[in-house]
Scaffold this motif. Structure first.
Motif, PDB file in Angstrom:
ATOM      1  N   LEU A 146      82.370  81.429  90.626  1.00 20.65           N
ATOM      2  CA  LEU A 146      81.381  80.864  89.881  1.00 20.65           C
ATOM      3  C   LEU A 146      81.843  81.743  88.480  1.00 20.65           C
ATOM      4  CD1 LEU A 146      77.902  80.438  91.963  1.00 20.65           C
ATOM      5  CD2 LEU A 146      79.931  78.221  90.964  1.00 20.65           C
ATOM      6  N   PRO A 147      81.999  80.813  87.094  1.00 20.53           N
ATOM      7  CA  PRO A 147      82.229  81.593  86.028  1.00 20.53           C
ATOM      8  C   PRO A 147      81.590  82.484  85.017  1.00 20.53           C
ATOM      9  CG  PRO A 147      83.141  79.640  85.571  1.00 20.53           C
ATOM     10  CD  PRO A 147      82.539  79.556  87.224  1.00 20.53           C
ATOM     11  N   LEU A 148      79.995  81.941  85.231  1.00 16.27           N
ATOM     12  CA  LEU A 148      79.058  82.040  84.719  1.00 16.27           C
ATOM     13  C   LEU A 148      78.469  84.110  84.316  1.00 16.27           C
ATOM     14  CD1 LEU A 148      76.310  81.472  82.517  1.00 16.27           C
ATOM     15  CD2 LEU A 148      75.575  80.358  84.585  1.00 16.27           C
ATOM     16  N   VAL A 149      78.419  84.579  83.380  1.00 15.26           N
ATOM     17  CA  VAL A 149      77.705  85.462  83.600  1.00 15.26           C
ATOM     18  C   VAL A 149      76.684  86.033  82.944  1.00 15.26           C
ATOM     19  CG1 VAL A 149      79.481  86.657  82.224  1.00 15.26           C
ATOM     20  CG2 VAL A 149      78.298  87.700  83.481  1.00 15.26           C
ATOM     21  N   GLU A 150      75.670  85.782  82.872  1.00 15.75           N
ATOM     22  CA  GLU A 150      74.667  86.176  81.932  1.00 15.75           C
ATOM     23  C   GLU A 150      74.456  87.492  81.469  1.00 15.75           C
ATOM     24  OE1 GLU A 150      70.708  83.410  83.128  1.00 15.75           O
ATOM     25  OE2 GLU A 150      70.556  84.953  84.440  1.00 15.75           O
ATOM     26  N   ILE A 151      75.165  87.752  80.041  1.00 14.92           N
ATOM     27  CA  ILE A 151      74.276  89.005  79.272  1.00 14.92           C
ATOM     28  C   ILE A 151      73.015  89.702  78.349  1.00 14.92           C
ATOM     29  CG2 ILE A 151      75.939  90.722  77.924  1.00 14.92           C
ATOM     30  CD1 ILE A 151      78.667  89.682  77.700  1.00 14.92           C
ATOM     31  N   VAL A 152      72.873  90.506  78.975  1.00 13.35           N
ATOM     32  CA  VAL A 152      71.483  90.844  78.450  1.00 13.35           C
ATOM     33  C   VAL A 152      71.594  92.208  77.934  1.00 13.35           C
ATOM     34  CG1 VAL A 152      68.759  90.869  78.625  1.00 13.35           C
ATOM     35  CG2 VAL A 152      69.858  89.069  80.099  1.00 13.35           C
ATOM     36  N   GLY A 153      71.065  92.319  76.501  1.00 14.81           N
ATOM     37  CA  GLY A 153      70.829  93.469  76.108  1.00 14.81           C
ATOM     38  C   GLY A 153      69.017  94.420  76.406  1.00 14.81           C
ATOM     39  N   GLY A 154      69.557  95.931  76.015  1.00 11.19           N
ATOM     40  CA  GLY A 154      67.849  96.341  75.933  1.00 11.19           C
ATOM     41  C   GLY A 154      67.862  96.647  74.536  1.00 11.19           C
ATOM     42  N   GLU A 155      66.821  97.127  74.586  1.00  8.15           N
ATOM     43  CA  GLU A 155      66.103  97.995  73.152  1.00  8.15           C
ATOM     44  C   GLU A 155      67.133  98.899  72.606  1.00  8.15           C
ATOM     45  OE1 GLU A 155      62.402  99.321  74.060  1.00  8.15           O
ATOM     46  OE2 GLU A 155      61.154  97.501  74.790  1.00  8.15           O
ATOM     47  N   GLN A 156      67.319  99.604  74.044  1.00  9.56           N
ATOM     48  CA  GLN A 156      68.773 100.775  73.368  1.00  9.56           C
ATOM     49  C   GLN A 156      70.255 100.429  73.369  1.00  9.56           C
ATOM     50  OE1 GLN A 156      67.176 104.993  74.111  1.00  9.56           O
ATOM     51  NE2 GLN A 156      65.872 103.599  75.767  1.00  9.56           N
ATOM     52  N   THR A 157      69.465  99.226  73.517  1.00 10.31           N
ATOM     53  CA  THR A 157      71.288  98.784  73.602  1.00 10.31           C
ATOM     54  C   THR A 157      72.943  98.207  72.434  1.00 10.31           C
ATOM     55  OG1 THR A 157      70.936  97.220  75.895  1.00 10.31           O
ATOM     56  CG2 THR A 157      73.393  96.979  74.967  1.00 10.31           C
ATOM     57  N   PHE A 158      73.258  99.249  72.209  1.00 12.84           N
ATOM     58  CA  PHE A 158      74.303  98.380  71.101  1.00 12.84           C
ATOM     59  C   PHE A 158      74.662  97.404  70.810  1.00 12.84           C
ATOM     60  CE2 PHE A 158      75.020 103.596  69.382  1.00 12.84           C
ATOM     61  CZ  PHE A 158      73.981 103.636  69.517  1.00 12.84           C
ATOM     62  N   PRO A 159      74.846  96.719  69.680  1.00 10.27           N
ATOM     63  CA  PRO A 159      75.288  95.257  69.629  1.00 10.27           C
ATOM     64  C   PRO A 159      76.636  95.081  70.061  1.00 10.27           C
ATOM     65  CG  PRO A 159      74.263  95.729  67.614  1.00 10.27           C
ATOM     66  CD  PRO A 159      73.752  97.200  68.265  1.00 10.27           C
ATOM     67  N   GLU A 160      77.340  96.311  69.416  1.00 10.33           N
ATOM     68  CA  GLU A 160      78.918  96.231  70.219  1.00 10.33           C
ATOM     69  C   GLU A 160      79.157  96.855  71.281  1.00 10.33           C
ATOM     70  OE1 GLU A 160      78.130  98.956  65.780  1.00 10.33           O
ATOM     71  OE2 GLU A 160      77.038  98.861  67.804  1.00 10.33           O
ATOM     72  N   ALA A 161      78.178  96.956  72.566  1.00  2.62           N
ATOM     73  CA  ALA A 161      77.778  97.684  73.567  1.00  2.62           C
ATOM     74  C   ALA A 161      78.356  95.933  74.098  1.00  2.62           C
ATOM     75  CB  ALA A 161      77.024  97.725  74.542  1.00  2.62           C
TER      76      ALA A 161
END
Length: 358
Positions: A146-161
């Motif tokens: 299954l190809p789907l992967v949900e990506i979620v950033g946190g309060e400290q996650t850099f947009p670049e990450a």
């Protein structure tokens, strides 16, 4: 971004699925799991994954990456470009594991968590060095298909990450979808939870059996969702007037007492026995491994069929599947260079440039 070495922390169903997808893309993986049965369990998942991929690539698979079982988390994450954490859904355990990963992993390594519902902000507080590189990378089982992967950033996650994580997941044939706001359970599991709650009531109240409910899904709207999704399907249901007509027609239904969605049936032994008993009647003739083979065969066939639609360009997951199979085929066509040949080439004296000076 190209991954040369990945680390998997946790080798259960999801962790082993990540290992399979990475290895079958030719990426070396170092895994840590304290379970003494981890090697056997990962091997079982690898057998199923190889079997599915052979159907996708009858001409031969790419050279597999090397799998190493590490003795510690520190050993597993050393020199890793990418780390996927897949330990059980306990925040205290996530904190302990992520803190150790953060301490020993290279500073530029992206860390993805397979959590099904914990917010990344609640997890990255345990990472004292580089919390900015943590993202949720929530997959769906089987991860290797299954190809789907949900990506979620946190309060400290850099947009670049987040951008790098998208590149990494896409490079191994996945469809990364970035969730715009950080919420528990993200999007996929919230939809599944809604359907699951309603299903429990329907079984508990004797409206239908487990098998009948599954038949309603797989013979009906499940086939539509596999290739269009909810909103595109409902747009068509609105006829020539489209979504506005559909909303006007069915919007009032939201106030009707059609659902028990906001209530939760008492989760007791009686309910468990009822559902487990009916599930045994429905599927008890197959082992879990046999069911996995059936599931994988069907998934490959569905994606293969969708890959031939849209005048051969593929539709939905089929378009991505088409590109992924092509990518794997190119990897398989590459002839591996032996260590001896590579050494000989490196040691071969270079010819001096000829020509006279003016």
């Amino acid at each position: 971004m190209t991954i040369t070495k990945a680390a998997a922390i946790g080798g259960g169903v999801i962790g082993a699925g990540w290992v399979a997808r990475l290895l079958l893309n030719g990426i070396d993986v170092s895994i840590f799991d304290p379970d003494p049965e981890a090697s056997r369990k990962v091997d079982e998942v690898m057998k199923g994954a190889r079997r599915a991929y052979r159907q996708m690539l009858p001409g031969g698979l790419p050279k597999e990456g090397k799998l190493t079982f590490a003795r510690t988390i520190a050993e597993a994450v050393a020199d890793a470009d990418f780390i996927q954490e897949s330990v059980p859904e306990r925040l205290d355990l996530k904190h302990k594991v992520l803190a150790e990963i953060d301490t020993h992993a290279p500073a530029n390594a992206i860390v993805g968590s397979s959590t099904s519902g914990i917010k990344p902000s609640d997890m990255q507080v345990a990472m004292k060095k580089h919390p900015e590189r943590l993202v949720v990378g929530h997959p769906f089982n089987p991860v290797y298909l299954l190809p789907l992967v949900e990506i979620v950033g946190g309060e400290q996650t850099f947009p670049e990450a987040i951008e790098v994580a998208k590149e990494i997941y896409a490079s191994i044939g996945m469809k990364p979808v970035v969730i715009r706001k950080e919420i528990e359970a993200f999007v996929g599991d919230r939809l599944l939870e809604a359907a699951w709650r309603e299903a429990l009531w329907l079984i508990r109240d004797g409206i239908c059996s487990v098998e009948e409910l599954d038949d309603i899904m797989r013979y009906g709207f499940g086939l539509r969702w596999a290739q269009m999704g909810m909103f595109q399907v409902y747009r068509i249901a609105g006829g020539e007037a489209g979504m506005r007509h559909f909303m006007a027609q069915f919007g009032p239904c939201l106030s009707w007492p059609w659902t028990k969605l906001m209530d939760v049936p008492e989760f007791n032994d009686d309910l468990v026995d009822l559902i487990a008993g009916q599930s045994d009647e429905q599927s008890g003739q197959w082992s879990i491994r046999e069911l996995e083979k059936i599931r994988d065969d069907n998934l490959v066939a569905i994606m293969d069929a969708l890959s031939k639609q849209n005048k051969g360009k593929g539709w939905g997951a089929g378009a991505l599947h088409k590109d992924y199979v092509k990518q794997l085929g190119k990897l398989a066509a590459k002839k591996p260079v032996s260590k001896a040949a590579a050494k000989a080439k490196a040691e071969k004296p270079k010819k001096k440039a000829s020509g006279k000076r003016g």
